[in-house]
Design a protein around this motif. Structure first.
Motif, PDB file in Angstrom:
ATOM      1  N   VAL A  60      17.534  -6.342  -1.636  1.00 41.50           N
ATOM      2  CA  VAL A  60      17.101  -6.237  -3.029  1.00 41.50           C
ATOM      3  C   VAL A  60      16.330  -4.941  -3.215  1.00 41.50           C
ATOM      4  CG1 VAL A  60      15.634  -7.286  -4.793  1.00 41.50           C
ATOM      5  CG2 VAL A  60      17.060  -8.735  -3.325  1.00 41.50           C
ATOM      6  N   SER A  61      15.422  -4.666  -2.295  1.00 42.84           N
ATOM      7  CA  SER A  61      14.645  -3.431  -2.362  1.00 42.84           C
ATOM      8  C   SER A  61      15.549  -2.218  -2.191  1.00 42.84           C
ATOM      9  CB  SER A  61      13.561  -3.450  -1.281  1.00 42.84           C
ATOM     10  OG  SER A  61      12.767  -2.310  -1.370  1.00 42.84           O
ATOM     11  N   LEU A  62      16.524  -2.319  -1.279  1.00 41.16           N
ATOM     12  CA  LEU A  62      17.460  -1.217  -1.068  1.00 41.16           C
ATOM     13  C   LEU A  62      18.292  -0.970  -2.317  1.00 41.16           C
ATOM     14  CD1 LEU A  62      18.715  -1.931   2.552  1.00 41.16           C
ATOM     15  CD2 LEU A  62      17.432   0.052   1.800  1.00 41.16           C
ATOM     16  N   GLU A  63      18.766  -2.061  -2.949  1.00 40.01           N
ATOM     17  CA  GLU A  63      19.550  -1.913  -4.173  1.00 40.01           C
ATOM     18  C   GLU A  63      18.704  -1.295  -5.278  1.00 40.01           C
ATOM     19  OE1 GLU A  63      22.792  -2.241  -4.721  1.00 40.01           O
ATOM     20  OE2 GLU A  63      22.955  -2.672  -2.586  1.00 40.01           O
ATOM     21  N   TYR A  68       8.965   4.657   0.272  1.00 41.73           N
ATOM     22  CA  TYR A  68       8.167   4.239   1.430  1.00 41.73           C
ATOM     23  C   TYR A  68       8.097   2.723   1.547  1.00 41.73           C
ATOM     24  CZ  TYR A  68       6.718   9.097   1.869  1.00 41.73           C
ATOM     25  OH  TYR A  68       6.703  10.457   2.026  1.00 41.73           O
ATOM     26  N   ARG A  69       8.012   2.045   0.401  1.00 40.66           N
ATOM     27  CA  ARG A  69       7.993   0.583   0.428  1.00 40.66           C
ATOM     28  C   ARG A  69       9.295   0.050   1.028  1.00 40.66           C
ATOM     29  NH1 ARG A  69       5.299   0.718  -3.962  1.00 40.66           N
ATOM     30  NH2 ARG A  69       7.025   0.720  -5.422  1.00 40.66           N
ATOM     31  N   THR A  70      10.403   0.608   0.584  1.00 43.44           N
ATOM     32  CA  THR A  70      11.710   0.181   1.090  1.00 43.44           C
ATOM     33  C   THR A  70      11.830   0.485   2.576  1.00 43.44           C
ATOM     34  OG1 THR A  70      12.663   0.609  -1.083  1.00 43.44           O
ATOM     35  CG2 THR A  70      14.201   0.422   0.769  1.00 43.44           C
ATOM     36  N   LEU A  99       9.414   0.784   4.812  1.00 42.20           N
ATOM     37  CA  LEU A  99       8.569  -0.149   5.573  1.00 42.20           C
ATOM     38  C   LEU A  99       9.207  -1.531   5.662  1.00 42.20           C
ATOM     39  CD1 LEU A  99       4.994   0.818   4.317  1.00 42.20           C
ATOM     40  CD2 LEU A  99       5.886   1.050   6.642  1.00 42.20           C
ATOM     41  N   MET A 100       9.816  -1.975   4.578  1.00 39.42           N
ATOM     42  CA  MET A 100      10.460  -3.295   4.595  1.00 39.42           C
ATOM     43  C   MET A 100      11.634  -3.311   5.568  1.00 39.42           C
ATOM     44  SD  MET A 100      10.385  -4.249   0.566  1.00 39.42           S
ATOM     45  CE  MET A 100      10.711  -5.994   0.664  1.00 39.42           C
ATOM     46  N   VAL A 101      12.426  -2.250   5.562  1.00 41.98           N
ATOM     47  CA  VAL A 101      13.574  -2.191   6.477  1.00 41.98           C
ATOM     48  C   VAL A 101      13.098  -2.129   7.924  1.00 41.98           C
ATOM     49  CG1 VAL A 101      15.508  -0.747   7.214  1.00 41.98           C
ATOM     50  CG2 VAL A 101      15.164  -1.223   4.784  1.00 41.98           C
ATOM     51  N   LEU A 102      12.109  -1.279   8.207  1.00 40.77           N
ATOM     52  CA  LEU A 102      11.584  -1.170   9.573  1.00 40.77           C
ATOM     53  C   LEU A 102      11.041  -2.521  10.051  1.00 40.77           C
ATOM     54  CD1 LEU A 102       9.726   2.258   9.393  1.00 40.77           C
ATOM     55  CD2 LEU A 102      11.660   1.723  10.853  1.00 40.77           C
ATOM     56  N   TYR A 103      10.251  -3.164   9.211  1.00 38.46           N
ATOM     57  CA  TYR A 103       9.632  -4.418   9.615  1.00 38.46           C
ATOM     58  C   TYR A 103      10.655  -5.538   9.771  1.00 38.46           C
ATOM     59  CZ  TYR A 103       6.582  -8.436   9.840  1.00 38.46           C
ATOM     60  OH  TYR A 103       5.958  -9.586  10.252  1.00 38.46           O
ATOM     61  N   SER A 104      11.594  -5.619   8.851  1.00 38.28           N
ATOM     62  CA  SER A 104      12.522  -6.754   8.881  1.00 38.28           C
ATOM     63  C   SER A 104      13.626  -6.611   9.922  1.00 38.28           C
ATOM     64  CB  SER A 104      13.151  -6.967   7.502  1.00 38.28           C
ATOM     65  OG  SER A 104      13.955  -5.865   7.166  1.00 38.28           O
ATOM     66  N   THR A 105      13.949  -5.378  10.319  1.00 28.19           N
ATOM     67  CA  THR A 105      15.042  -5.196  11.270  1.00 28.19           C
ATOM     68  C   THR A 105      14.566  -4.845  12.674  1.00 28.19           C
ATOM     69  OG1 THR A 105      15.249  -2.847  10.766  1.00 28.19           O
ATOM     70  CG2 THR A 105      16.611  -4.376   9.474  1.00 28.19           C
ATOM     71  N   GLY A 106      13.400  -4.230  12.787  1.00 29.26           N
ATOM     72  CA  GLY A 106      12.915  -3.812  14.099  1.00 29.26           C
ATOM     73  C   GLY A 106      13.560  -2.527  14.597  1.00 29.26           C
ATOM     74  N   ILE A 107      14.256  -1.801  13.706  1.00 28.82           N
ATOM     75  CA  ILE A 107      14.874  -0.555  14.160  1.00 28.82           C
ATOM     76  C   ILE A 107      13.789   0.491  14.404  1.00 28.82           C
ATOM     77  CG2 ILE A 107      17.054  -1.035  12.993  1.00 28.82           C
ATOM     78  CD1 ILE A 107      16.318   0.999  10.867  1.00 28.82           C
ATOM     79  N   ARG A 108      14.126   1.493  15.177  1.00 26.14           N
ATOM     80  CA  ARG A 108      13.186   2.569  15.484  1.00 26.14           C
ATOM     81  C   ARG A 108      13.064   3.496  14.281  1.00 26.14           C
ATOM     82  NH1 ARG A 108      16.137   1.086  19.757  1.00 26.14           N
ATOM     83  NH2 ARG A 108      15.018   0.711  21.698  1.00 26.14           N
ATOM     84  N   ALA A 140       0.817  -1.221   0.000  1.00 26.59           N
ATOM     85  CA  ALA A 140       0.000   0.000   0.000  1.00 26.59           C
ATOM     86  C   ALA A 140       0.850   1.271   0.000  1.00 26.59           C
ATOM     87  CB  ALA A 140      -0.920  -0.005   1.219  1.00 26.59           C
ATOM     88  N   ALA A 141       2.148   1.132   0.187  1.00 20.82           N
ATOM     89  CA  ALA A 141       3.038   2.301   0.187  1.00 20.82           C
ATOM     90  C   ALA A 141       2.963   2.980  -1.179  1.00 20.82           C
ATOM     91  CB  ALA A 141       4.459   1.883   0.518  1.00 20.82           C
TER      92      ALA A 141
END
Length: 186
Positions: free
Chosen positions: A174-177, A121-123, A125-134, A115-116
């Motif tokens: 992959v999303s970051l790249e 924003y998609r990237t 959200l993926m980083v936040l969700y997969s790493t748990g960083i603040r 939905a991003a």
């Protein structure tokens, strides 16, 4: 600025408290003094107890907020005023109810990410969700902090002014790249 406020500010700075904590503590002591219309130097344990009840019962503040205010008053009396006449064990923190976190299903996570509105924003959200960083840590990330080869993100000066490395799952690199290689307009 009152001499007491200046002393407390100096004590907080000497101990290297973060600016947000410093602001919160100064505000809490100011509200305490305003509630009784007196300098905190002239107040004691009974007034702290009454102030805590006021915050909980009348202001209806969350236990975590009241705990922060009580921490500020403890700091004031123990570190700034160096008062030993207060029994700090009697200055209790309100019990915070423990709640289980809401855990999203894999389908809900996918819907949220899809939905991003754009790749950034998609990237994110993926980083936040997969790493748990603040989120603040994510907002301060630089491209040089991401080591896709080792699957690590280096967090600089995160909570508590600490550096740390966070493992990265295969999907976000992959999303970051993709994001890194996408041309952007100024």
């Amino acid at each position: 600025m009152t001499p007491l406020r200046r002393r407390m500010l100096e004590e907080l700075q000497r101990r290297n408290y973060p600016p947000s904590t410093t602001r919160g503590y100064i505000l809490a002591v100011k509200q305490f003094a305003e509630y009784f219309g007196k300098s905190p130097e002239k107040l004691g344990a009974e007034e702290i107890r009454r102030f805590q009840l006021y915050l909980l019962n009348e202001k209806k503040l969350a236990p975590g907020t009241v705990e922060m205010r009580m921490s500020a008053l403890r700091f004031l009396y123990r570190k700034t005023l160096k008062r030993r006449d207060l029994a700090y064990d009697d200055l209790v923190f309100p019990k915070t109810p423990t709640k289980l976190p809401v855990v999203l299903s894999p389908e809900e996570v996918t819907c949220l990410i899809e939905a991003a509105p754009n790749l950034l924003y998609r990237t994110l959200l993926m980083v936040l969700y997969s790493t748990g960083i603040r989120r603040t840590e994510a907002s301060l990330l630089k491209v040089s902090d991401i080591d896709s080869a080792r699957r690590l993100i280096h967090i600089r000066q995160g909570k508590g002014s600490r550096d740390r490395d966070v493992p990265l799952t295969p999907k976000p690199p992959v999303s970051l790249e993709t994001y890194r290689n996408t041309p952007r307009t100024a």
